[in-house]
Design a protein around this motif. Structure first.
Motif, short mmCIF file in Angstrom:
data_model
loop_
_atom_site.label_atom_id
_atom_site.label_comp_id
_atom_site.label_asym_id
_atom_site.label_seq_id
_atom_site.Cartn_x
_atom_site.Cartn_y
_atom_site.Cartn_z
N SER A 7 -23.53 -17.21 26.14
CA SER A 7 -23.52 -16.94 24.75
C SER A 7 -22.24 -16.15 24.38
O SER A 7 -22.16 -16.05 23.12
CB SER A 7 -24.73 -16.51 24.19
N GLU A 8 -21.62 -15.39 25.17
CA GLU A 8 -20.63 -14.64 24.50
C GLU A 8 -19.57 -14.32 26.04
O GLU A 8 -19.98 -14.23 27.01
CB GLU A 8 -21.16 -13.19 24.31
N LEU A 9 -18.41 -14.30 25.51
CA LEU A 9 -17.25 -14.05 26.61
C LEU A 9 -16.72 -12.61 26.13
O LEU A 9 -16.64 -12.61 24.88
CB LEU A 9 -16.13 -15.06 26.65
N ARG A 10 -16.37 -11.87 27.30
CA ARG A 10 -15.77 -10.34 26.72
C ARG A 10 -14.54 -10.26 27.67
O ARG A 10 -14.61 -10.26 28.77
CB ARG A 10 -16.57 -9.31 26.88
N LEU A 11 -13.45 -10.09 26.98
CA LEU A 11 -12.15 -9.92 27.65
C LEU A 11 -11.66 -8.67 27.30
O LEU A 11 -11.00 -8.36 26.34
CB LEU A 11 -10.90 -10.97 27.37
N SER A 12 -12.24 -7.34 28.01
CA SER A 12 -12.02 -6.31 27.77
C SER A 12 -10.52 -5.89 28.02
O SER A 12 -9.72 -5.21 27.26
CB SER A 12 -13.02 -5.25 28.43
N ALA A 13 -10.11 -6.31 28.97
CA ALA A 13 -8.57 -6.10 29.34
C ALA A 13 -8.21 -7.05 30.29
O ALA A 13 -8.34 -6.95 31.53
CB ALA A 13 -8.48 -4.67 29.88
N TYR A 14 -7.74 -8.32 29.70
CA TYR A 14 -7.62 -9.80 30.56
C TYR A 14 -6.27 -10.28 30.16
O TYR A 14 -6.19 -10.69 28.98
CB TYR A 14 -8.86 -10.36 30.62
N ALA A 15 -5.38 -10.13 30.86
CA ALA A 15 -4.06 -10.63 30.37
C ALA A 15 -3.63 -10.21 29.23
O ALA A 15 -3.21 -8.81 28.91
CB ALA A 15 -3.99 -12.29 30.56
N GLY A 16 -3.32 -11.11 28.18
CA GLY A 16 -2.83 -10.50 26.76
C GLY A 16 -4.14 -10.26 25.90
O GLY A 16 -3.80 -9.69 24.68
N ARG A 79 -2.80 1.87 41.26
CA ARG A 79 -4.04 1.02 41.18
C ARG A 79 -4.07 0.37 39.83
O ARG A 79 -3.89 1.23 38.92
CB ARG A 79 -5.53 1.58 41.52
N ARG A 80 -3.75 -0.99 39.73
CA ARG A 80 -4.15 -1.43 38.41
C ARG A 80 -5.12 -2.84 38.37
O ARG A 80 -5.24 -3.24 39.48
CB ARG A 80 -2.77 -2.13 37.87
N GLY A 81 -5.68 -3.20 37.37
CA GLY A 81 -6.77 -4.12 37.43
C GLY A 81 -6.91 -4.74 35.84
O GLY A 81 -6.07 -4.51 34.96
N PHE A 82 -7.90 -5.54 35.94
CA PHE A 82 -8.23 -6.13 34.58
C PHE A 82 -10.02 -6.14 34.62
O PHE A 82 -10.37 -5.97 35.59
CB PHE A 82 -7.74 -7.50 34.61
N SER A 83 -10.55 -6.32 33.39
CA SER A 83 -11.82 -6.37 33.24
C SER A 83 -12.37 -7.42 32.10
O SER A 83 -11.68 -7.76 31.19
CB SER A 83 -12.21 -4.98 32.78
N LEU A 84 -13.55 -8.12 32.66
CA LEU A 84 -14.12 -9.05 31.77
C LEU A 84 -15.51 -9.33 32.05
O LEU A 84 -15.89 -8.63 32.68
CB LEU A 84 -13.54 -10.50 32.13
N GLY A 85 -16.09 -9.99 31.16
CA GLY A 85 -17.49 -10.16 31.07
C GLY A 85 -18.25 -11.15 30.33
O GLY A 85 -17.35 -11.93 29.59
N CYS A 86 -19.69 -11.21 30.51
CA CYS A 86 -20.36 -12.44 29.72
C CYS A 86 -21.61 -11.95 29.22
O CYS A 86 -22.19 -10.93 29.77
CB CYS A 86 -20.27 -13.80 30.35
N THR A 87 -22.45 -12.58 28.49
CA THR A 87 -23.73 -12.45 28.09
C THR A 87 -24.33 -13.97 28.36
O THR A 87 -23.65 -14.90 27.84
CB THR A 87 -24.16 -11.95 26.52
N VAL A 88 -25.36 -13.93 29.18
CA VAL A 88 -26.00 -15.13 29.27
C VAL A 88 -27.41 -14.99 28.78
O VAL A 88 -28.23 -14.26 29.11
CB VAL A 88 -26.22 -15.50 30.75
N ASP A 89 -27.72 -16.04 27.76
CA ASP A 89 -29.18 -16.02 26.98
C ASP A 89 -30.03 -16.87 27.77
O ASP A 89 -29.53 -18.10 28.64
CB ASP A 89 -28.98 -16.57 25.55
#
Length: 372
Positions: A7-16, A79-89
Motif C-alpha cells: 500500500s506504500e513505497l518509501r524511497l528514503s535515499a534511493y538513486a535520485g 561506506r555508502r549505500g541506499f535505503s528503501l521500504g514499503c508498507t503491506v496491508d
C-alpha cells in the motif's frame, strides 16, 4: 478478509529519490517528464518483490552503486549505500518493512526493520564487518522477550522468518503473521514489459505461461482459446477497441512444424496474422491479455501456500502507454479500472503526461506527478 497488498513505497535515499513516500491504490500511475524518476520508483518496487521471493541481494542489485544518491558521501570506512521500504496491508493490519543497504565497498543489507502498530518485530544490524552475517533480533514475548540469531547479510531477513520462528508464543505468532503477510504482498507482483519485436513469430505450444516480455503471446492465446473461452471472447471484444478495422475474433492456427500462430478475424476478409500488426497494436493486445488472464497464466513463482482467492496480484508496467494512441490508452484504462474493481488485481505503472491527463479524469485511478 483483506488480501495482502503493498500500500506504500518509501524511497528514503534511493538513486535520485530522497524522503519520497508514495501511497499505492488499486491503480497507481506515475507520471512526469523523462528523468523524473518514474522507472526508479518501479525498480524499487520490483527489487523489494524479488528480495521478498528470496533472491540474493547481488542478483537484485548487480550494479548497486547506481542506486546510491549522488549526494551521499562515504563515511570514514568508505561506506555508502541506499535505503528503501514499503508498507503491506492485510489481515495483520499495516506492516512496515524498511531496509538499509550498503553498496560500497561491499554489497550487504546492514539494517532491516519490520514493524506492526509501532512494535518492532524484527531488527537486524551489522555488528562485525568481517562476517557475512547480521545480528537479528525478533519479538518472542515468552519467557525470553527477544530471540537473537545471525542471519545472512545478502538475504531479506523477513523472508527467512517463517523458517526460523516456531510460532509457539503469541509474540512469535505475531511475527509470523506480519512476515508472511509482507512476503505474500511483495511476491504477488508480475512485471510486464511487452516487446513487439519478440511477439511476431510463431512459437511452440507449451504450458502457456505468459512471459514478462510477452514473446510467447501466441502460445498463451492458444491456451486461452482452448481452456478459457470466456476470457478469450472478452479479449476479442477488447481487441476491437484497440486494433484498426473491424475485429471479429482472435484465433490460433497450428502450423505443420508444431508452432502456433495467432490471427485476428476480420469479417469476411482473410484473418490477419499478428506479425502484420503495428507495435502499438501488439503492445495493446499483450497488455489487455495480461489484465484478462488469471494468476496461474503468468510465468512467476506461485504462492502455493496461500489460496489464490486470498491473493491480490499487482501488475507492474513501465512505459505503459508507449506506442499507444489516445483511443488505445482510453480502452486500456477502462479495462484496467474494470478488472481491478473486485480487489483481485492491482496495477502500478509509469505513463507519459498525455496519458496522465486522461487518467486523472477516471474514477479509481491515482496519478502521481513526479515533476521536479
Amino acid at each position: 478478509m483483506a488480501r495482502p497488498v503493498v500500500s506504500e513505497l518509501r524511497l528514503s535515499a534511493y538513486a535520485g529519490r530522497r524522503r519520497a513516500v508514495h501511497p499505492l491504490g488499486p491503480v497507481t500511475l506515475f507520471a512526469g517528464p523523462s528523468g523524473s524518476g518514474k522507472s526508479t520508483v518501479l525498480h524499487a518496487y520490483e527489487a523489494l518483490a524479488r528480495l521478498g521471493a528470496g533472491e540474493p541481494l547481488g542478483e537484485v542489485f548487480p550494479d548497486p552503486a547506481a542506486y546510491v544518491p549522488d549526494s551521499a558521501r562515504p563515511d570514514a570506512e568508505g561506506r555508502r549505500g541506499f535505503s528503501l521500504g514499503c508498507t503491506v496491508d492485510g489481515p495483520a493490519g499495516p506492516v512496515r518493512l524498511d531496509l538499509a543497504v550498503q553498496a560500497e565497498p561491499e554489497l550487504r543489507i546492514v539494517g532491516e526493520r519490520l514493524t506492526r502498530h509501532g512494535r518492532t518485530l524484527l531488527t537486524t544490524a551489522l555488528r562485525d564487518p568481517g562476517r557475512t552475517t547480521v545480528q537479528a533480533a525478533w519479538h518472542t514475548a515468552g519467557s525470553t522477550p527477544v530471540t537473537r540469531a545471525p542471519l545472512p547479510d545478502d538475504l531479506l531477513g523477513t523472508a527467512l522468518l517463517p523458517l526460523r520462528v516456531a510460532g509457539a508464543t503469541a509474540g512469535q505468532r505475531e511475527v509470523l503473521a506480519a512476515a508472511e503477510q509482507t512476503v505474500v504482498g511483495l511476491r504477488s507482483l508480475f512485471p510486464c514489459a511487452p516487446e513487439p519485436a519478440k511477439m511476431r513469430a510463431p512459437v511452440l505450444a507449451g504450458e502457456g505461461r505468459l512471459l514478462r516480455d510477452c514473446a510467447n503471446l501466441a502460445e498463451v492465446l492458444h491456451r486461452t482459446h482452448n481452456a478459457c473461452p470466456r476470457r478469450h471472447q472478452r479479449l476479442a471484444a477488447v481487441a476491437t477497441a484497440g486494433c484498426a478495422g473491424p475485429v471479429t475474433g482472435i484465433g490460433v492456427r497450428e502450423l505443420p512444424d508444431g508452432t502456433v500462430q495467432a490471427l485476428l478475424g476480420r469479417d469476411a476478409r482473410p484473418a490477419t496474422p499478428l506479425d502484420r500488426l503495428g507495435d502499438g497494436e501488439l503492445r495493446y493486445l499483450a497488455l489487455a491479455l495480461t489484465l484478462l488472464t488469471g494468476p496461474g497464466v503468468y510465468a512467476m513463482d506461485r504462492i502455493a501456500e496461500v489460496p489464490e482467492a486470498m491473493q491480490c496480484l499487482t501488475l507492474l508496467t513501465d512505459d505503459l502507454d508507449r506506442g499507444l494512441d489516445a483511443r488505445q490508452v482510453g480502452a486500456l484504462l477502462d479495462l484496467t479500472a474494470d478488472i481491478t474493481a473486485d480487489g483481485h488485481m492491482r496495477l502500478v505503472g509509469a505513463v507519459g503526461e498525455a496519458t496522465a491527463a486522461q487518467a486523472r479524469r477516471m474514477p479509481g485511478v491515482a496519478v502521481v506527478d513526479l515533476t521536479p
